[in-house]
Structures are given as structure tokens and as C-alpha cells.
Design a protein around this motif. Structure first.
Motif, mmCIF file in Angstrom:
data_model
loop_
_atom_site.group_PDB
_atom_site.id
_atom_site.type_symbol
_atom_site.label_atom_id
_atom_site.label_comp_id
_atom_site.label_asym_id
_atom_site.label_seq_id
_atom_site.Cartn_x
_atom_site.Cartn_y
_atom_site.Cartn_z
ATOM 1 N N VAL A 1 30.200 47.117 34.325
ATOM 2 C CA VAL A 1 30.632 46.684 35.651
ATOM 3 C C VAL A 1 31.516 47.760 36.260
ATOM 4 C CG1 VAL A 1 31.926 44.957 36.948
ATOM 5 C CG2 VAL A 1 30.525 44.249 34.992
ATOM 6 N N TYR A 2 31.187 48.141 37.533
ATOM 7 C CA TYR A 2 32.043 49.026 38.331
ATOM 8 C C TYR A 2 32.577 48.159 39.471
ATOM 9 C CZ TYR A 2 29.775 52.742 35.711
ATOM 10 O OH TYR A 2 29.302 53.534 34.684
ATOM 11 N N THR A 3 33.902 48.017 39.529
ATOM 12 C CA THR A 3 34.484 47.089 40.500
ATOM 13 C C THR A 3 34.300 47.591 41.921
ATOM 14 O OG1 THR A 3 36.676 48.110 40.375
ATOM 15 C CG2 THR A 3 36.199 46.352 38.813
ATOM 16 N N LYS A 4 34.385 46.651 42.862
ATOM 17 C CA LYS A 4 34.230 47.001 44.270
ATOM 18 C C LYS A 4 35.549 47.521 44.829
ATOM 19 C CE LYS A 4 35.067 42.200 45.606
ATOM 20 N NZ LYS A 4 34.483 40.982 46.215
ATOM 21 N N GLU A 5 35.494 47.971 46.066
ATOM 22 C CA GLU A 5 36.684 48.493 46.727
ATOM 23 C C GLU A 5 37.793 47.446 46.757
ATOM 24 O OE1 GLU A 5 38.042 50.412 51.045
ATOM 25 O OE2 GLU A 5 36.063 49.508 50.783
ATOM 26 N N ALA A 6 39.012 47.873 46.444
ATOM 27 C CA ALA A 6 40.217 47.025 46.458
ATOM 28 C C ALA A 6 40.238 46.009 45.322
ATOM 29 C CB ALA A 6 40.373 46.299 47.794
ATOM 30 N N GLU A 7 39.362 46.157 44.338
ATOM 31 C CA GLU A 7 39.353 45.252 43.189
ATOM 32 C C GLU A 7 39.560 46.070 41.912
ATOM 33 O OE1 GLU A 7 36.680 41.557 41.570
ATOM 34 O OE2 GLU A 7 35.606 43.443 42.007
ATOM 35 N N THR A 8 40.659 45.790 41.195
ATOM 36 C CA THR A 8 40.932 46.510 39.949
ATOM 37 C C THR A 8 40.184 45.864 38.789
ATOM 38 O OG1 THR A 8 42.840 45.151 39.380
ATOM 39 C CG2 THR A 8 43.255 47.067 40.795
ATOM 40 N N ALA A 9 40.116 46.617 37.706
ATOM 41 C CA ALA A 9 39.495 46.063 36.492
ATOM 42 C C ALA A 9 40.261 44.829 36.020
ATOM 43 C CB ALA A 9 39.448 47.128 35.396
ATOM 44 N N ASP A 10 41.598 44.868 36.151
ATOM 45 C CA ASP A 10 42.411 43.714 35.749
ATOM 46 C C ASP A 10 42.009 42.471 36.537
ATOM 47 O OD1 ASP A 10 43.676 45.498 34.191
ATOM 48 O OD2 ASP A 10 45.610 45.440 35.226
ATOM 49 N N MET A 11 41.819 42.632 37.829
ATOM 50 C CA MET A 11 41.465 41.492 38.671
ATOM 51 C C MET A 11 40.100 40.932 38.277
ATOM 52 S SD MET A 11 42.783 43.195 42.253
ATOM 53 C CE MET A 11 42.036 41.960 43.297
ATOM 54 N N TYR A 12 39.153 41.842 38.037
ATOM 55 C CA TYR A 12 37.807 41.395 37.667
ATOM 56 C C TYR A 12 37.828 40.657 36.320
ATOM 57 C CZ TYR A 12 32.741 41.524 37.091
ATOM 58 O OH TYR A 12 31.431 41.148 36.930
ATOM 59 N N ILE A 13 38.551 41.237 35.346
ATOM 60 C CA ILE A 13 38.609 40.629 34.010
ATOM 61 C C ILE A 13 39.295 39.275 34.065
ATOM 62 C CG2 ILE A 13 39.700 40.850 31.730
ATOM 63 C CD1 ILE A 13 39.106 43.857 31.904
ATOM 64 N N GLU A 14 40.348 39.163 34.880
ATOM 65 C CA GLU A 14 41.037 37.876 34.999
ATOM 66 C C GLU A 14 40.092 36.808 35.544
ATOM 67 O OE1 GLU A 14 44.745 35.808 37.444
ATOM 68 O OE2 GLU A 14 44.513 37.985 37.458
ATOM 69 N N LYS A 15 39.317 37.166 36.597
ATOM 70 C CA LYS A 15 38.389 36.198 37.178
ATOM 71 C C LYS A 15 37.263 35.852 36.197
ATOM 72 C CE LYS A 15 35.419 35.505 41.234
ATOM 73 N NZ LYS A 15 34.208 35.191 40.467
ATOM 74 N N ALA A 16 36.720 36.899 35.538
ATOM 75 C CA ALA A 16 35.634 36.646 34.587
ATOM 76 C C ALA A 16 36.106 35.792 33.419
ATOM 77 C CB ALA A 16 35.070 37.982 34.080
ATOM 78 N N THR A 17 37.322 36.062 32.934
ATOM 79 C CA THR A 17 37.866 35.274 31.826
ATOM 80 C C THR A 17 38.019 33.816 32.222
ATOM 81 O OG1 THR A 17 39.084 37.183 30.988
ATOM 82 C CG2 THR A 17 39.839 35.018 30.258
ATOM 83 N N TYR A 18 38.524 33.596 33.423
ATOM 84 C CA TYR A 18 38.742 32.228 33.897
ATOM 85 C C TYR A 18 37.423 31.451 33.965
ATOM 86 C CZ TYR A 18 40.172 28.382 36.897
ATOM 87 O OH TYR A 18 40.401 27.138 37.404
ATOM 88 N N ASP A 19 36.356 32.106 34.497
ATOM 89 C CA ASP A 19 35.069 31.426 34.653
ATOM 90 C C ASP A 19 34.354 31.252 33.318
ATOM 91 O OD1 ASP A 19 35.418 31.145 37.341
ATOM 92 O OD2 ASP A 19 34.299 32.951 37.878
ATOM 93 N N LEU A 20 34.362 32.300 32.497
ATOM 94 C CA LEU A 20 33.645 32.237 31.221
ATOM 95 C C LEU A 20 34.288 31.255 30.256
ATOM 96 C CD1 LEU A 20 32.868 36.027 30.640
ATOM 97 C CD2 LEU A 20 31.176 34.224 30.932
ATOM 98 N N ARG A 21 35.629 31.134 30.277
ATOM 99 C CA ARG A 21 36.327 30.325 29.275
ATOM 100 C C ARG A 21 36.002 28.835 29.392
ATOM 101 N NH1 ARG A 21 37.106 28.238 25.722
ATOM 102 N NH2 ARG A 21 38.818 28.121 24.222
ATOM 103 N N LYS A 22 35.402 28.430 30.496
ATOM 104 C CA LYS A 22 35.055 27.017 30.652
ATOM 105 C C LYS A 22 33.987 26.591 29.651
ATOM 106 C CE LYS A 22 36.067 27.296 35.593
ATOM 107 N NZ LYS A 22 35.482 27.290 36.957
ATOM 108 N N HIS A 23 33.120 27.553 29.265
ATOM 109 C CA HIS A 23 31.990 27.176 28.413
ATOM 110 C C HIS A 23 31.799 28.101 27.212
ATOM 111 C CE1 HIS A 23 31.012 24.526 31.708
ATOM 112 N NE2 HIS A 23 30.916 25.556 32.536
ATOM 113 N N HIS A 24 32.626 29.138 27.083
ATOM 114 C CA HIS A 24 32.412 30.117 26.020
ATOM 115 C C HIS A 24 33.738 30.555 25.417
ATOM 116 C CE1 HIS A 24 28.241 30.655 27.435
ATOM 117 N NE2 HIS A 24 28.760 30.615 28.651
ATOM 118 N N ARG A 25 33.658 31.023 24.217
ATOM 119 C CA ARG A 25 34.797 31.702 23.631
ATOM 120 C C ARG A 25 34.846 33.116 24.201
ATOM 121 N NH1 ARG A 25 33.385 30.859 17.441
ATOM 122 N NH2 ARG A 25 31.359 31.366 18.324
ATOM 123 N N VAL A 26 36.044 33.582 24.540
ATOM 124 C CA VAL A 26 36.194 34.873 25.217
ATOM 125 C C VAL A 26 37.268 35.695 24.520
ATOM 126 C CG1 VAL A 26 36.733 36.036 27.385
ATOM 127 C CG2 VAL A 26 35.505 33.862 27.426
#
Length: 853
Positions: free
Chosen positions: A783-808
Motif C-alpha cells: 500500500v502507498y498512501t494517498k496525499e495527506a495520509e501517513t502510514a500511521d493513519m492508514y494502519i490505524e484505520k486498517a487495524t480498527y476495521d480488520l480487528r472486528k473479524h480478525h486477529r491483527v
């Protein structure tokens, strides 16, 4: 409130007088007071002028209803007598006084012997290790003889019971090693040694007499003076509250001072309150004297306190034991048509202060005002109190049995509470406990996993409330609850969050468990004419009673055993009719046992546990910035901590993972190119022959649909890892693109080895107009983040969504990012620990390839 005890020339002892009803307990108290000179005229219970029976209903019925105190003095010694109720309906009142006793006198009727409630009282005394004297009363009436009764006492109460009128020194010495040595040396026992043995509950002195005629009373009083233990006297102030009462509108807290000095105008405090003592009253019967100070051993009624309660400890004293004898029936209070129920509730709450076991409740669902009682006599007293104190002439509905619930298997209860800016998750193991043990708690959790303060808070929440079962909504009992796992958020967790999570964990566990309905049982003793035994035995069998072999005493037969409360509740009237008033029955609570008609009772109650809004089994999870209620049977799919009972998913060994990956490489030309740049050429034919063919995973982005048991996801902060690993950092100093491609290749090998999705995220937020992109390389997403989006921001969002149904898991050494991912329930993997994990996988692959050569 002084810290030092002021000197007093008198030894102090607090003595409780206990007995089965009609054994002559109050009569003995009157005799002791008379012999000591404390009263001039000897009152009689049957004449209604007993010094200690001050309540009108007590004089009318000839029984003690409320614990009373009286003071007596002999040279060098002062005693406070606490005359307790003998009727089983008021046994909690008697039990509460045990916490303040220095010793007890158990009165036994010579003609009746050891009765059911006598055994109950003896058991309570032994559980609290209270020194005990016995007085065998009513020897002026026909009975089986002194020696036979003494033998029966030893058989039923213990070998330490000895007659003081004709002492058996040799027998006494066999109860204690120190006594035996003294007896062998002196052929006798000193008073000091006897007192020590009594204090240690090795000896239980006994005297026979007839208190009504003062026979044996003076001698027994001297026995108490010589052998009763002294009240302890601590240096720091301490007191135990054992009773709350009201007299002419004044609230009185009866307590025993155990240390220091209590004076008028002293301040006393408890959790959240501080109040001043306005008056000290020293009662003897219905009269009292005011004093300026109370010392260790004094029993005093304190005015000015509004927050105290029975069993409460003040100062250096801790809270006393809760009464073990509890009500077994509940009744609806039927108010006059014009009476305000809220006013009645307030008035009954006042009576509940004085008798906590009433447990007054207002049931919103049915609009009923209910009380819990031990039996019909207590209902009669409650009616008289309401009428006398409030002018309330209330009636009572038909009594109903108080059921309890327990479980028959071990389950894991999970409670999660995560509305916006709140967080707590609790896992509790609920296991069947021993019968009569109540609810017990313990922790099996390391403080490295959850801080000690949080653990204490959770265990406190378990015990602070009466939790209800799921069959009928009855209180639970005989369950052992173990704290097995828990999680707090570094920023958002508050104490109330763990309360919610704990309550929900218990409830969710009960919803899974095999619940058992318990019903209360009575221990009964029936005395009746011989000619009625057959009919009564037939009745008891029909009612489901467990009956011992009948015993005979002349023309009177004795039946004893146990039976459900529901079966025996109305039997006293039947017995009176069958025996034409010649039979008598005594009933004593005997604990709980599985209900014999559980299905019918549950159906009649019609309780819906999922609809009980005050006791929800569901959990609350955070979704899109708001709290979402998740049904109890779906909590295991959403919980953030792994189950402690359900077996974890079996992971293949490192060698098996290596074999699986090498086999996949042999079938995938694109992956083989990367593989061979790392490990060299492979012998494809040999690998294909050794490993089973597997179906390649379909390429998917990280955003997946819900699954019951989804795969574990690994998110990697790309540039953070590059700058944390020495080999990649050095390469990045020369060529950042080369370092990035090298990391991607190593991660692709690692993903193939682990067979779990891996997402590596690179910052591209400074590239103007960059929309972001995702490259799917088999099981690796780049994943290459979009403009104004850091890797930290992307990982935080992905972690939040994935953790609902998966171990992360998230591989990063960014401290702030680690805090955030922990808050979302993911597991953090420091960069260096992740590098070691990757290297271990690579070494395993190399070792496996070496085996194939």
C-alpha cells in the motif's frame, strides 16, 4: 476519640445467651441478673414481666424477638449479657450478635435435648471459634437423667463438654496436651489452665439446673466469672456495629468498643461519611444510663450516626461476617387502597436498616412491594412494627419460596464495554462451587497482563452486587468466579467501564452455562403421639422428605429429617389437625438443593433473561465512532482478547510451514524468481513429490467481509521497519528504492512461509495529487498512501476495521502508533522482534532446502 485505653479496675466480658426456642434462655438471663444483684425482682416470661422482654409482642407471645442487653457486676468483673432471639424466624438477629461476643452460653432444655436449632447455633459458634458454656435447663421436669444427657451432648456437640458440678479432671486433661501434662504432675487442673482451655475452645463447661427456681444459677454465674475470657483491649480505637434500632425517633447504633476510647462529640467515619457522636447510652433491659465515654468491652448504643449498619467495623475493626442464615420465603406487602406505595417503601427501608435480611424490593415490572422473611412469626412482628411505628395496617400476600440458581459446568463469560471514549474487556471463568459456598472469587491473571488495581476493581464489582440467574431471575449462588483475562485502554478506561464489562461477562457466561434451579430445604423435628406416626410418615414421603428412623420417648415419637420448604410450608397446620393439637414441629433452614420440579417452576415464572434491561448479557463494541450492542452469542466473534477455554487455532510447525511454502514456490514461476534470488535454485521435481499440492489463496485487498474465524493479518509500517533494521537502513542510505524492494521481497517470502495475509504500508503523503495505490503480490498487499495520509493513519484505520473479524498484528517501533493499535485491540510487534521472526523463517526454509539436497 482516644487512642489509649483509660484504666478501669474491672475485667470486661460480653456474653451472648443463645438457645432453641422455649429452652429457657430469657429465664436464665433473669436468674443471672437477679443473682448478681442487677435486678431486685425476678421476672417471668410466662407472666409477661421479664426484665429483658421490652417489646409488647414479646410479652404477649412469650418469646424474644429483638436482642437485648443487660449489665451485671461481681467483684472485679463486669459482664454485658446479650439475650438473643431463640425462634428460628429471628435467627439472623441472633447471628449478628456473634461478632461482638467474648463467649457464649448455649442453653439446652433437659427434656428436649439437642434440637435442630441448637445444632445450627453450635455450628455457627464453632465456625467463629467463640468460647462456649452450656447450661442444661429445666432439670425440674422429667428427663432421661444427667449421665445420659451428658453423653448425648458429647456425642452431638463434641468431646470437650464437661460437667462442672462433678468435674472429670482426667477426661478434661485428654482434650489438650498442656492440660494433660499439668494433670499428670498435680492430679488436678488450675483455674488459669482451665480458662486458657475454654478460651481456646478445647473445653466447653456445662452445668445442670432449673433457672426458673434459681437452681444452679448462682453456681453458673461464678463459673462465668472464673472462666470466661476477658474482652480484648486494643490501643487504637475500634468498634463493631451489630444492631440498628430506633427509640422515640432517635436512631441508635449498637456497638461493642474493642479498642481505645469513644467519647461524646467524637467524630466517626466510614466510606464517604463523617459524623459526630451525640449521645452514649448504656442499656440494661428497657432502661439506659447516659455516659461520657465507652471503653474496650463496653456495649453501647450511639446516637448521632445515620450511615452505620449491622456488621460494620469502625476504626481499626473490619467488616464482620454476613449472616449465614438467610430468608427462604418472600411475600408481597398489600397496602390499604389509599396508601402511597412510595411512602410505604421509604418506611420499610427504615425497618430494613434494622433488619437487613428483610431485603425490601419494589418490582417495577409488576408494581409489587415485597419483603423477604424467615417465617410467619416474623411476618406477624413486621405487621405489628408497621402499625406501631407508622400507623400502617398492611397485609401480606401468600408466601413464595425464594429460589437460587447455580451452574453445572465451567464456562467462559466475556464482557466488552466500548462506547465512544470508553474501553474495558473482561473474561471470567464461572465454575460450580461447593454447596453452601455462595459466590467466591479469585484471580488467575498475572499483574504483567493487567494491573493489580484493575484486577481488584473487577473482583470488587463481582461481589458488590447480587447477580441474577437466567432461569427465573433468582440470585446465583455456589459459583466460583475466576478472573482469567482483561484489558484496559491507556487513555479511555475508567472504573465504571470495568463495572459494565464485569456485569456483562457474568451474565454472558450464565447464558452459556447449564443452569440449575435450587430450592430451600428445612431440617425438621416432629414430636407426636405414637398412634399418629404412620399417617405423618406417609405425608412426609408424599411431600418428598428425607426422614431418619423414628425414635421413641415413652408414648411420644420423634421424627427428624429434611424436606423442601415448599412442601413443609403449610404442614404445621396439617400436623395440628392430624394429632388434635398434640404434635409439634420445629423447622430450621438447611440450605439449598436442586429443585425437583425445575421445568414447571421455570415455566411458571416465565423469566426472559435477554429482556432484563437491568442485567444485560450483551456487550457494547465501538463501530464507526459509536457504541453498537452485540448479542451475547456473537461476542466471541468480536472480542479483542483470545478465549481462555476454547482451544487456540493449531499452528503448523516451522518445518511444516517451510515445506508448504517451498511446494508453493515450485508451482508459481513469479514467486520462484524472488525465492531463488534469496535461497538459490531449487529442485522442483523433488519438492513436488514431497509436498501436497495446495490451492493458492485468491488475491484480495485487506478489506474483507465478516468471518467467524478469519485469518491473522500482519500490518507492516514499511519505512519504520527499513530505518529500524540495520541491513535495510544501510541500503536505504545509498538507495531508498532498493531498500524498499528488498523489504518487499523478504516480506513476500515471509508471507508465503506463514500463509497469512501481510500488508506493508509506505508513506506517500507528500506526493501532490497522489490518489494512493495498492499492489497485490499474491498474499502480500503493498500500500502507498494517498496525499495527506501517513502510514500511521492508514494502519490505524486498517487495524480498527480488520480487528472486528480478525486477529491483527502490527510491526512498528513507533511508540504513539503502538498505543493506538493497542487501543483497537491489535497486538504490537516491535521492529527488532519482527526482524528476528523473519530471520527465523528464512533459516527454517534454508534448513529444509538443505534436507532436500
Amino acid at each position: 476519640m482516644g487512642a489509649e485505653k483509660e484504666k478501669t479496675p474491672l475485667r470486661q466480658t460480653v456474653i451472648g445467651i443463645l438457645a432453641h426456642v422455649d429452652a429457657g434462655k430469657t429465664t436464665l438471663s433473669e436468674a443471672l441478673l437477679y443473682e448478681s444483684g442487677a435486678i431486685r425482682n425476678l421476672g417471668r416470661v410466662d407472666h409477661g414481666d421479664a426484665h429483658l422482654d421490652t417489646f409488647a409482642l414479646e410479652r404477649q407471645r412469650g418469646i424474644t424477638i429483638f436482642a437485648k442487653q443487660a449489665r451485671l457486676r461481681l467483684p472485679g468483673w463486669q459482664a454485658t449479657l446479650l439475650d438473643t432471639p431463640g425462634h428460628v424466624d429471628f435467627s439472623p438477629e441472633a447471628e449478628r450478635t456473634l461478632d461482638v461476643l467474648d463467649c457464649a452460653v448455649l442453653v439446652v432444655s433437659a427434656s428436649a435435648g439437642v434440637q435442630s436449632h441448637t445444632r445450627t447455633l453450635w455450628k455457627l459458634l464453632r465456625q467463629r471459634n467463640i468460647p462456649t458454656f452450656l447450661f442444661v435447663n429445666k432439670t425440674d421436669l422429667p428427663y432421661g437423667g444427667k449421665e445420659a444427657l451428658l453423653t448425648a451432648l458429647r456425642e452431638q456437640l463434641g468431646e470437650g463438654v464437661f460437667d462442672l458440678e462433678d468435674p472429670d479432671w482426667e477426661g478434661m486433661s485428654l482434650t489438650d496436651e498442656a492440660l494433660l501434662e499439668e494433670y499428670l504432675a498435680d492430679r488436678g487442673l488450675k483455674e488459669k489452665s482451665l480458662r486458657a482451655a475454654v478460651r481456646a475452645c478445647k473445653l466447653f463447661p456445662c452445668r445442670f439446673g432449673a433457672a426458673l427456681h434459681l437452681n444452679g444459677a448462682a453456681e453458673f454465674l461464678e463459673d462465668l466469672r472464673r472462666l470466661a475470657p476477658d474482652a480484648p483491649a486494643g490501643k487504637q480505637f475500634g468498634a463493631k456495629v451489630f444492631k440498628i434500632a430506633r427509640e422515640e425517633g432517635v436512631r441508635l447504633s449498637y456497638m461493642k468498643v474493642t479498642g481505645g476510647v469513644l467519647r461524646v462529640r467524637d467524630s466517626l467515619s466510614g466510606p464517604g461519611w463523617t459524623e459526630k457522636v451525640s449521645q452514649l447510652r448504656f442499656y440494661s433491659g428497657g432502661k439506659f444510663e447516659q455516659g461520657e465515654a465507652a471503653y474496650p468491652g463496653d456495649v453501647v448504643a450511639v446516637a448521632g450516626l445515620t450511615q452505620t449498619g449491622p456488621g460494620q467495623g469502625l476504626g481499626a475493626e473490619g467488616t464482620g461476617e454476613a449472616p449465614r442464615l438467610a430468608p427462604v420465603i418472600t411475600c408481597q406487602v398489600l397496602l390499604p387502597a389509599s396508601y402511597d406505595p412510595h411512602r410505604a417503601l421509604t418506611q420499610l427501608r427504615q425497618l430494613e436498616e434494622e433488619e437487613p435480611q428483610l431485603r425490601v424490593s419494589w418490582e417495577e415490572r409488576t408494581g409489587q412491594l415485597c419483603v423477604q422473611v424467615m417465617g410467619p412469626v416474623q411476618l406477624e412482628v413486621l405487621h405489628a412494627l408497621m402499625l406501631e411505628r407508622f400507623g400502617l395496617d398492611a397485609a401480606f400476600g401468600p408466601p413464595k419460596v425464594l429460589y437460587r440458581e447455580t451452574i453445572a459446568d465451567t464456562v467462559e463469560g466475556v464482557g466488552h464495554y466500548e462506547p465512544l471514549r470508553h474501553y474495558a474487556e473482561v473474561h471470567l471463568l464461572l465454575s460450580p462451587g461447593e454447596r453452601g459456598s455462595g459466590v467466591t472469587v479469585k484471580t488467575g491473571l498475572s499483574e504483567d497482563v493487567l494491573d493489580r488495581n484493575w484486577q481488584r476493581l473487577i473482583l470488587g464489582h463481582v461481589l458488590e452486587k447480587q447477580h441474577l440467574g437466567v432461569l427465573t431471575g433468582a440470585p446465583i449462588t455456589d459459583i466460583e468466579i475466576t478472573l482469567a483475562a482483561g484489558r484496559a485502554h491507556l487513555k479511555h478506561t475508567e472504573g465504571g467501564d470495568f463495572r459494565q464489562a464485569t456485569y456483562r461477562a457474568i451474565r454472558q457466561g450464565l447464558m452459556q452455562a447449564k443452569s440449575v434451579l435450587l430450592e430451600p430445604w428445612y431440617q425438621y423435628r416432629i414430636e407426636l403421639p405414637q398412634e399418629n406416626v404412620g399417617r405423618v410418615l406417609s405425608d412426609l414421603t408424599r411431600l418428598g422428605a428425607e426422614t431418619e428412623a423414628p425414635a421413641a420417648d415413652g408414648r411420644i415419637a420423634v421424627l427428624a429429617g429434611k424436606a423442601p420448604v415448599a412442601a413443609l410450608r403449610d404442614y404445621p397446620e396439617t400436623l395440628a389437625a392430624v394429632t388434635h393439637g398434640m404434635g409439634s414441629i420445629s423447622l430450621t433452614p438447611s440450605g439449598y438443593a436442586p429443585c425437583r420440579d425445575q421445568a414447571r417452576i421455570v415455566a411458571e415464572v416465565g423469566y426472559d433473561p435477554a429482556a432484563d434491561l437491568d442485567n444485560p448479557p450483551h456487550s457494547v463494541f465501538c463501530e464507526h465512532g459509536a457504541g453498537v450492542v452485540v448479542p451475547w452469542d456473537r461476542v466471541f466473534e468480536r472480542m479483542h482478547l483470545p478465549s481462555v477455554l476454547r482451544p487456540p487455532r493449531e499452528e503448523p510447525s516451522l518445518r511444516e510451514q517451510a515445506a508448504r511454502y517451498v511446494a508453493q514456490v515450485a508451482l508459481d514461476d513469479q514467486l520462484a524468481a524472488i525465492f531463488e534470488r534469496t535461497y538459490g535454485p531449487i529442485r522442483r521435481e523433488k519438492v513436488r513429490a514431497m509436498a501436497a499440492r495446495s490451492t493458492p489463496r485468491a488475491e484480495k485487498p485487506w478489506k474483507l467481509t465478516a468471518a467467524d474465524e478469519g485469518p491473522e493479518y500482519l500490518l507492516v509500517d514499511g519505512y519504520n521497519i527499513i530505518h529500524a533494521w540495520d541491513s535495510l537502513r544501510k541500503l536505504a542510505e545509498e538507495n531508498l528504492d532498493a531498500a524498499r524492494h528488498r523489504l518487499i521481497e523478504r516480506l513476500r517470502n515471509f508471507q508465503g512461509f506463514r500463509q497469512s495475509p501481510v500488508i506493508v504500508v509506505f508513506d506517500a503523503y507528500k506526493v501532490k495529487g497522489n490518489p494512493g495505490s495498492i499492489e497485490h503480490l499474491g498474499g502480500l498487499d503493498v500500500v502507498y498512501t494517498k496525499e495527506a495520509e501517513t502510514a500511521d493513519m492508514y494502519i490505524e484505520k486498517a487495524t480498527y476495521d480488520l480487528r472486528k473479524h480478525h486477529r491483527v498484528r502490527v510491526a512498528t517501533s513507533d511508540g504513539l502508533e503502538q498505543v493506538i493499535i493497542l487501543g483497537h485491540g491489535a497486538l504490537r510487534v516491535p521492529a527488532l522482534a519482527f526482524e528476528a521472526e523473519v530471520k527465523a523463517a528464512e533459516e527454517t526454509i534454508r534448513a529444509y532446502l538443505k534436507e532436500l539436497q
